[in-house]
Structures are given as C-alpha cells and as structure tokens.
Design a protein around this motif. Structure first.
Motif, PDB file in Angstrom:
ATOM      1  N   HIS A   8       0.776  -1.357   0.236  1.00 36.89           N
ATOM      2  CA  HIS A   8      -0.109   0.281  -0.373  1.00 36.89           C
ATOM      3  C   HIS A   8       0.775   0.775  -0.193  1.00 36.89           C
ATOM      4  O   HIS A   8       2.017   1.364   0.804  1.00 36.89           O
ATOM      5  N   SER A   9       0.662   2.172  -1.231  1.00 37.94           N
ATOM      6  CA  SER A   9       0.973   3.563  -0.937  1.00 37.94           C
ATOM      7  C   SER A   9       2.494   2.779  -1.215  1.00 37.94           C
ATOM      8  O   SER A   9       3.214   2.751  -2.053  1.00 37.94           O
ATOM      9  N   ASP A  46      -3.461   1.608  -3.783  1.00 39.56           N
ATOM     10  CA  ASP A  46      -2.935   3.198  -3.639  1.00 39.56           C
ATOM     11  C   ASP A  46      -1.581   3.243  -3.776  1.00 39.56           C
ATOM     12  O   ASP A  46      -1.103   4.263  -3.473  1.00 39.56           O
ATOM     13  N   ASP A 107      -8.900   8.747  -3.249  1.00 41.21           N
ATOM     14  CA  ASP A 107      -7.519   8.919  -2.493  1.00 41.21           C
ATOM     15  C   ASP A 107      -7.702  10.425  -2.600  1.00 41.21           C
ATOM     16  O   ASP A 107      -6.922  11.160  -3.659  1.00 41.21           O
ATOM     17  N   ILE A 110      -2.716  10.597  -3.059  1.00 38.88           N
ATOM     18  CA  ILE A 110      -2.210  10.444  -4.674  1.00 38.88           C
ATOM     19  C   ILE A 110      -3.245  10.138  -5.262  1.00 38.88           C
ATOM     20  O   ILE A 110      -4.076   9.409  -5.234  1.00 38.88           O
ATOM     21  N   HIS A 144      -7.548   7.586   1.162  1.00 38.09           N
ATOM     22  CA  HIS A 144      -6.101   6.959   1.151  1.00 38.09           C
ATOM     23  C   HIS A 144      -5.945   5.825   1.789  1.00 38.09           C
ATOM     24  O   HIS A 144      -5.510   4.829   1.782  1.00 38.09           O
ATOM     25  N   ASN A 145      -5.815   5.722   3.401  1.00 37.33           N
ATOM     26  CA  ASN A 145      -5.160   4.854   4.388  1.00 37.33           C
ATOM     27  C   ASN A 145      -7.099   4.070   5.145  1.00 37.33           C
ATOM     28  O   ASN A 145      -6.493   3.452   5.935  1.00 37.33           O
TER      29      ASN A 145
END
Length: 164
Positions: A8-9, A46, A107, A110, A144-145
């Motif tokens: 993730h990320s 993401d 998101d 990003i 996002h999270n």
C-alpha cells in the motif's frame, strides 16, 4: 515456493524494487544478495510508482522522498528513472501470473496519475495487455488509509486470489 506481494502506498514502490531488485541494487553498486522465493503475483493498493512524477505533482512530498532516496530518486526504480528498458521491464513484470492495481478515486494523497502512469508504462514496455488491465480497479474505496481496510477491496482480493 511461490508468493504474492501486496503493498500500500510506498509499499507499492517497495514491490517494484523487489521485482526489479537486480537492476535496483546495481544502481547503487550492490550485487544480488541471494535468491528469493518465486513471486507469482503483485498487488498494488493506492500506490506510489514513479517518485519523480510524484514530486513533480506534489512538491510538498519532496521532503519524505529526499529522506528515502537522497539525491537519487531517479534510481528508486525503473519507471522513476525515465528510461525505457522495454525488454527488461517486459521480462520482470511479464513473468508474473497476476498484476492487480487498486486505486481509490477518493484518495486524497495520491491522484489517479500514479496508477495510470504505471499501467501505461507497463503496456508501452510490452507487458501483456491482459496481465496489466484485467486486474485494474479504480473505484470508491475510501480515502488513502481506508483502502487496505475496505470490504470492497477485500472482496476483490479474495476473488482475485482464486482466479488466474
């Protein structure tokens, strides 16, 4: 043993670095450390793929990118370098059984530019279109999270794990 990587990320950046490990390590003068298990699938949630492009789009992110890579952000991974080593990219990503790219349209950290650039780059490098596009999901998975906790994402991943 075959494994699936999920990130993730910045974890997506790490997946690219693991997949591209021989190339990435050589950029820093380090030889391959040893064998790793066969990577069968890569799941990107993401993600940050192209750190050079990320900093251009979000100049405020320069701080944490600089902390991670110093003045060498273009050596982070192949896509960030701007180089088109199509045969290498096709070889690395083309041997995966499945590539899954999930990105939430909500998101706030990003934009869709990161996964879109990544997907287009893979296609331009000649990675099989079906491998690249069949596992793409852009939808409302939360902020996002929230993505890695989303029930919709969990359903996609469980279903995805049992299909080729």
């Amino acid at each position: 043993m075959q494994i699936t990587l999920c990130g993730h990320s910045a974890g997506c950046t790490l997946i690219t670095q693991i997949l591209e490990r021989e190339h990435t390590l050589s950029q820093f003068g380090v030889r391959e450390i040893g064998p790793i298990p066969s990577i069968q699938r890569a799941i990107f949630l993401d993600g940050i793929y192209n750190v050079t492009s990320l900093v251009e789009q979000y100049p405020d992110y320069c701080g944490f990118i600089h902390e991670a890579f110093g003045d060498n952000m273009e050596r982070c991974n192949i896509i960030s370098s701007g180089k088109q080593d199509k045969d290498l990219v096709k070889h690395i990503y083309g041997q995966l059984d499945k590539i899954t790219v999930i990105h939430s349209i909500w998101d706030e950290l990003i934009s869709l530019k990161q996964p879109e650039e990544f997907i287009n780059w893979l296609l331009e490098c000649g990675v099989d279109e079906r491998l690249v596009t069949e596992g793409c999901y852009f939808d409302s998975f939360g902020k996002h999270n929230d993505v890695y906790q989303s029930k919709k994402v969990a359903h996609i991943l469980v279903t995805d794990m049992f299909t080729r």
